[in-house]
Design a protein around this motif. Structure first.
Motif, PDB file in Angstrom:
ATOM      1  N   ALA A   1       0.840  -1.212   0.000  1.00  0.00           N
ATOM      2  CA  ALA A   1       0.000   0.000   0.000  1.00  0.00           C
ATOM      3  C   ALA A   1       0.869   1.253   0.000  1.00  0.00           C
ATOM      4  O   ALA A   1       0.553   2.254  -0.664  1.00  0.00           O
ATOM      5  N   ASP A   2       1.977   1.206   0.752  1.00  0.00           N
ATOM      6  CA  ASP A   2       2.883   2.366   0.796  1.00  0.00           C
ATOM      7  C   ASP A   2       3.545   2.582  -0.559  1.00  0.00           C
ATOM      8  O   ASP A   2       3.752   3.723  -1.001  1.00  0.00           O
ATOM      9  N   LEU A   3       3.877   1.472  -1.206  1.00  0.00           N
ATOM     10  CA  LEU A   3       4.532   1.555  -2.517  1.00  0.00           C
ATOM     11  C   LEU A   3       3.602   2.243  -3.524  1.00  0.00           C
ATOM     12  O   LEU A   3       4.003   3.145  -4.264  1.00  0.00           O
ATOM     13  N   ARG A   4       2.347   1.825  -3.512  1.00  0.00           N
ATOM     14  CA  ARG A   4       1.380   2.431  -4.439  1.00  0.00           C
ATOM     15  C   ARG A   4       1.235   3.929  -4.156  1.00  0.00           C
ATOM     16  O   ARG A   4       1.254   4.758  -5.073  1.00  0.00           O
ATOM     17  N   ALA A   5       1.161   4.285  -2.876  1.00  0.00           N
ATOM     18  CA  ALA A   5       0.999   5.705  -2.518  1.00  0.00           C
ATOM     19  C   ALA A   5       2.247   6.490  -2.939  1.00  0.00           C
ATOM     20  O   ALA A   5       2.154   7.618  -3.448  1.00  0.00           O
ATOM     21  N   ALA A   6       3.429   5.880  -2.736  1.00  0.00           N
ATOM     22  CA  ALA A   6       4.679   6.554  -3.114  1.00  0.00           C
ATOM     23  C   ALA A   6       4.734   6.766  -4.618  1.00  0.00           C
ATOM     24  O   ALA A   6       5.152   7.833  -5.107  1.00  0.00           O
ATOM     25  N   CYS A   7       4.300   5.761  -5.357  1.00  0.00           N
ATOM     26  CA  CYS A   7       4.293   5.864  -6.830  1.00  0.00           C
ATOM     27  C   CYS A   7       3.373   7.005  -7.264  1.00  0.00           C
ATOM     28  O   CYS A   7       3.755   7.829  -8.103  1.00  0.00           O
ATOM     29  N   GLU A   8       2.190   7.071  -6.669  1.00  0.00           N
ATOM     30  CA  GLU A   8       1.241   8.148  -7.031  1.00  0.00           C
ATOM     31  C   GLU A   8       1.834   9.524  -6.704  1.00  0.00           C
ATOM     32  O   GLU A   8       1.689  10.471  -7.474  1.00  0.00           O
ATOM     33  N   ARG A   9       2.516   9.622  -5.551  1.00  0.00           N
ATOM     34  CA  ARG A   9       3.153  10.903  -5.171  1.00  0.00           C
ATOM     35  C   ARG A   9       4.217  11.291  -6.190  1.00  0.00           C
ATOM     36  O   ARG A   9       4.296  12.434  -6.629  1.00  0.00           O
ATOM     37  N   SER A  10       5.038  10.315  -6.567  1.00  0.00           N
ATOM     38  CA  SER A  10       6.105  10.605  -7.540  1.00  0.00           C
ATOM     39  C   SER A  10       5.508  11.042  -8.877  1.00  0.00           C
ATOM     40  O   SER A  10       5.989  11.994  -9.505  1.00  0.00           O
ATOM     41  N   LEU A  11       4.444  10.358  -9.294  1.00  0.00           N
ATOM     42  CA  LEU A  11       3.790  10.742 -10.559  1.00  0.00           C
ATOM     43  C   LEU A  11       3.298  12.180 -10.475  1.00  0.00           C
ATOM     44  O   LEU A  11       3.438  12.957 -11.426  1.00  0.00           O
ATOM     45  N   SER A  12       2.778  12.533  -9.308  1.00  0.00           N
ATOM     46  CA  SER A  12       2.242  13.877  -9.157  1.00  0.00           C
ATOM     47  C   SER A  12       3.373  14.925  -9.176  1.00  0.00           C
ATOM     48  O   SER A  12       3.290  15.929  -9.877  1.00  0.00           O
ATOM     49  N   TYR A  13       4.454  14.670  -8.435  1.00  0.00           N
ATOM     50  CA  TYR A  13       5.593  15.608  -8.465  1.00  0.00           C
ATOM     51  C   TYR A  13       6.178  15.721  -9.880  1.00  0.00           C
ATOM     52  O   TYR A  13       6.545  16.805 -10.335  1.00  0.00           O
ATOM     53  N   LEU A  14       6.239  14.584 -10.553  1.00  0.00           N
ATOM     54  CA  LEU A  14       6.841  14.581 -11.894  1.00  0.00           C
ATOM     55  C   LEU A  14       5.880  15.112 -12.964  1.00  0.00           C
ATOM     56  O   LEU A  14       6.287  15.294 -14.119  1.00  0.00           O
ATOM     57  N   GLN A  15       4.641  15.356 -12.574  1.00  0.00           N
ATOM     58  CA  GLN A  15       3.600  15.848 -13.492  1.00  0.00           C
ATOM     59  C   GLN A  15       3.468  14.951 -14.719  1.00  0.00           C
ATOM     60  O   GLN A  15       3.504  15.404 -15.865  1.00  0.00           O
ATOM     61  N   THR A  16       3.369  13.654 -14.445  1.00  0.00           N
ATOM     62  CA  THR A  16       3.274  12.699 -15.548  1.00  0.00           C
ATOM     63  C   THR A  16       2.326  11.574 -15.159  1.00  0.00           C
ATOM     64  O   THR A  16       1.933  11.467 -13.993  1.00  0.00           O
ATOM     65  N   ASP A  17       1.955  10.725 -16.122  1.00  0.00           N
ATOM     66  CA  ASP A  17       1.132   9.579 -15.741  1.00  0.00           C
ATOM     67  C   ASP A  17       1.877   8.253 -15.907  1.00  0.00           C
ATOM     68  O   ASP A  17       1.282   7.191 -15.787  1.00  0.00           O
ATOM     69  N   TYR A  18       3.191   8.316 -16.171  1.00  0.00           N
ATOM     70  CA  TYR A  18       3.981   7.078 -16.147  1.00  0.00           C
ATOM     71  C   TYR A  18       5.427   7.371 -15.750  1.00  0.00           C
ATOM     72  O   TYR A  18       5.956   8.447 -16.031  1.00  0.00           O
ATOM     73  N   ILE A  19       6.018   6.384 -15.086  1.00  0.00           N
ATOM     74  CA  ILE A  19       7.444   6.429 -14.719  1.00  0.00           C
ATOM     75  C   ILE A  19       8.138   5.409 -15.623  1.00  0.00           C
ATOM     76  O   ILE A  19       7.682   4.264 -15.734  1.00  0.00           O
ATOM     77  N   ASP A  20       9.217   5.813 -16.267  1.00  0.00           N
ATOM     78  CA  ASP A  20       9.862   4.876 -17.203  1.00  0.00           C
ATOM     79  C   ASP A  20      10.584   3.744 -16.481  1.00  0.00           C
ATOM     80  O   ASP A  20      10.502   2.591 -16.876  1.00  0.00           O
ATOM     81  N   VAL A  21      11.344   4.093 -15.444  1.00  0.00           N
ATOM     82  CA  VAL A  21      12.035   3.062 -14.658  1.00  0.00           C
ATOM     83  C   VAL A  21      11.765   3.360 -13.186  1.00  0.00           C
ATOM     84  O   VAL A  21      12.059   4.462 -12.710  1.00  0.00           O
ATOM     85  N   TYR A  22      11.201   2.375 -12.488  1.00  0.00           N
ATOM     86  CA  TYR A  22      10.918   2.566 -11.056  1.00  0.00           C
ATOM     87  C   TYR A  22      11.837   1.622 -10.276  1.00  0.00           C
ATOM     88  O   TYR A  22      11.761   0.401 -10.420  1.00  0.00           O
ATOM     89  N   TYR A  23      12.729   2.226  -9.500  1.00  0.00           N
ATOM     90  CA  TYR A  23      13.727   1.445  -8.744  1.00  0.00           C
ATOM     91  C   TYR A  23      13.305   1.252  -7.288  1.00  0.00           C
ATOM     92  O   TYR A  23      12.738   2.181  -6.673  1.00  0.00           O
ATOM     93  N   LEU A  24      13.691   0.116  -6.716  1.00  0.00           N
ATOM     94  CA  LEU A  24      13.720  -0.028  -5.254  1.00  0.00           C
ATOM     95  C   LEU A  24      15.055   0.607  -4.837  1.00  0.00           C
ATOM     96  O   LEU A  24      16.121   0.125  -5.237  1.00  0.00           O
ATOM     97  N   HIS A  25      15.031   1.687  -4.052  1.00  0.00           N
ATOM     98  CA  HIS A  25      16.250   2.481  -3.816  1.00  0.00           C
ATOM     99  C   HIS A  25      17.316   1.689  -3.050  1.00  0.00           C
ATOM    100  O   HIS A  25      18.515   1.776  -3.353  1.00  0.00           O
TER     101      HIS A  25
END
Ligand SMILES: NC(=O)c1ccc[n+]([C@@H]2O[C@H](COP(=O)([O-])OP(=O)(O)OC[C@H]3O[C@@H](n4cnc5c(N)ncnc54)[C@H](OP(=O)(O)O)[C@@H]3O)[C@@H](O)[C@H]2O)c1
Length: 332
Positions: A92-116
């Motif tokens: 659930a946290d991962l999904r929320a983090a992904c949505e936050r990143s999409l919002s900051y990046l002003q996009t609807d897809y991330i090309d490469v999503y890494y586990l940091h």
């Protein structure tokens, strides 16, 4: 600019990727001018760089937000990689983090999503299950891991393929050569190298190790007795580092080439390396870094650089965590 395929994905990324951590400013990097940051990102595109590396952890979204502003209206010019922090790896946290990143990046897809970094308290199956759902939904195009050693990479590959493993690698820090690079090569996992200039130290801008500020002297190169921001608690490898730096400087001077470009070009010739993530904070820096992709180093020069850094390679051994050792080592 040269473009290389990332793992088994259909992404063709520039050999020089622009690292965007410093664009967030902060304790390590100091103040960052936003116009210079946006200028650097747009200049990167002009000189053929199509790959950009950020993370939710860089300034708590500040770096991602700068990319969002810079690439508004030109999203198709950038292949954007961002990373989820280890504390957000429950599904659930991962999904929320992904949505936050999409919002900051002003996009609807991330090309490469890494586990940091790996989080050993949460089964990889759970995190990857959600990652793969995000991929199916089109929110992510490729999955990567970062700071995964052979044990973690092996465990991850039993669950799902990952296209890229992002790791610390530079002339002054070569531990991934022993085990991790061969493991990546054997499994079609590209290597993306971070800190290729060791936080700017391999640009030659510091005349001696003593001139390096504490914020940039946090790695295992530096003794914890002398450098308050290190975390390893050990003696460091200052003698080997200083000797290697002297020799690298001589080699670059003899060839009449800038140390920053030589450091990047050396990495681009190493096995498994698809892209070198070079941090840049201004248009001038990204122009210079991008030019390294076209730099041909002679075999003699590469051999001399390898020899100059061999004592450090031996001193650091196989531990690929640039900051910590022993039971605190975070890469296994
Ligand atoms: N996955 C991870 O755990 C992880 C960890 C660290 C970094 N990274 C990624 O890797 C990227 C690069 O690593 P890094 O930032 O640690 O170090 P780096 O690329 O080795 O050094 C970058 C710094 O060197 C200076 N610089 C860059 N190009 C230069 C040039 N041509 N001439 C003179 N100075 C130049 C700039 O700082 P100044 O101008 O202030 O000197 C720049 O911020 C980061 O931005 C981030 O995306 C990932």
């Amino acid at each position: 600019m040269e473009y290389r395929k990332l793992g088994r994905s259909d992404l063709e990324v520039s050999a020089i990727c622009m690292g965007c951590w410093a664009l967030a400013g902060g304790t390590v990097w100091g103040d960052q001018d936003e116009q210079a940051a946006i200028g650097a990102l747009r200049t990167a595109v002009d000189v053929g760089v199509n790959f950009f590396d950020t993370a939710e952890g860089y300034g708590a979204g500040a770096s991602e937000a700068i990319l969002g502003r810079a690439f508004k209206g030109m999203r198709d010019k950038a292949i954007i990689a961002t990373k989820v922090s280890p504390n957000n790896m429950h599904p659930a946290d991962l999904r929320a983090a992904c949505e936050r990143s999409l919002s900051y990046l002003q996009t609807d897809y991330i090309d490469v999503y890494y586990l940091h970094w790996p989080n050993w308290d949460i089964p990889f199956e759970e995190t990857m299950g959600e990652m793969l759902k995000l991929k199916e939904e089109g929110k992510i195009r490729a999955v990567g891991c970062s700071n995964f050693g052979v044990k973690d990479l092996g465990a991850m590959l039993e669950i799902s393929h990952v296209d890229v493993n992002q790791l610390a690698y530079n002339l002054l820090f070569r531990p991934i050569e022993y085990e991790i690079v061969p493991a990546c090569l054997a499994s079609d996992v590209s290597v993306a190298t971070y800190s290729p200039m060791l936080h700017g130290i391999l640009t030659g801008k510091f005349a001696t190790l003593d001139d390096i500020p504490d914020e940039r002297a946090r790695t295992r190169h530096f003794s914890s007795a002398r450098r308050p921001m290190t975390r390893h608690g050990g003696p460091g490898a200052e003698q080997e580092t200083a000797q290697a730096m002297t020799r690298i400087r001589e080699i670059c001077d003899e060839a009449g080439l800038p140390m920053a470009q030589v450091s990047l070009a050396w990495l681009l010739r190493r096995p498994a390396v698809a892209t070198v993530i070079a941090g840049a904070r201004s248009p001038e820096q990204i122009k210079s870094n991008a030019a390294a992709a076209a730099l041909e180093l002679t075999d003699d020069m590469v051999t001399a650089l390898n020899e100059a850094t061999e004592p450090l390679r031996v001193a650091f051994g196989t531990n690929a965590d640039m900051w910590d050792t022993g039971e605190n080592c975070r890469i296994r």
